[in-house]
Design an enzyme around this catalytic site. Structure first.
Site: not given
Length: 174
Positions: A109-110, A113
């Site tokens: 994933d980028d 969070d």
């Protein structure tokens, strides 16, 4: 003159922004791949869409992986996280490569969070290796490998979400 304290100043907004250029993102993805090269080998890459598509393509190329799958999870509404919704799970063929638990699979994933998406995908593939380019403190414990940690209140502007535009000075009249 009294300032309206309910709105963050231009300097505060600029301090919370983390713009990432295409060049920087590519370098960060390659740095991630260097770390992952020591952890593998992997049978396949599973990109968490949509943010994980670009880094997964770069990582797959660098590691010579040809099997790339997606798990499609919706959580963001451009600026805030909402309820998670699985739009597409991992394919049966890819799940079989990971023995049903994700062993030997690489999730990419980028950004991790709050960790909500990471937890959901971890439940699907508990033994997979989870990598993200960027991590925030709340999500960091869920990811096995990452490159850069940013504060929880930082907003990362990815290159596919931005364009070239004039940037006003931080200080008014600068």
């Amino acid at each position: 003159m009294v300032e309206n304290n309910s709105e963050p100043s231009a300097q505060e907004r600029a301090g919370k922004a983390f713009p990432v250029s295409w060049d920087q993102f590519h370098r960060d993805c390659r740095a991630l791949t260097w770390r992952l090269n020591e952890v593998g080998p992997f049978h396949a890459v599973v990109a968490i869409t949509r943010g994980g598509l670009v880094p997964a393509a770069i990582v797959a190329r660098e590691l010579g992986l040809r099997v790339i799958d997606t798990v499609c999870v919706a959580s963001y509404d451009h600026v805030k996280q909402g309820d998670l919704k699985v739009l597409k799970g991992i394919s049966a063929d890819t799940a079989k490569l990971g023995g049903g638990t994700g062993k030997g699979l690489l999730i990419v994933d980028d950004l991790v969070d709050t960790g909500k998406t990471g937890r959901l995908v971890r439940q699907m593939m508990p033994d997979a290796h989870f990598a993200a380019v960027y991590a925030k403190p709340q999500g960091r414990p869920l990811v096995d490998t990452f490159i850069t940690e940013v504060s929880q209140d930082t907003w990362i502007y990815f290159p596919w979400d931005t364009g070239l535009a004039f940037m006003p000075p931080i200080r008014e009249g600068g």
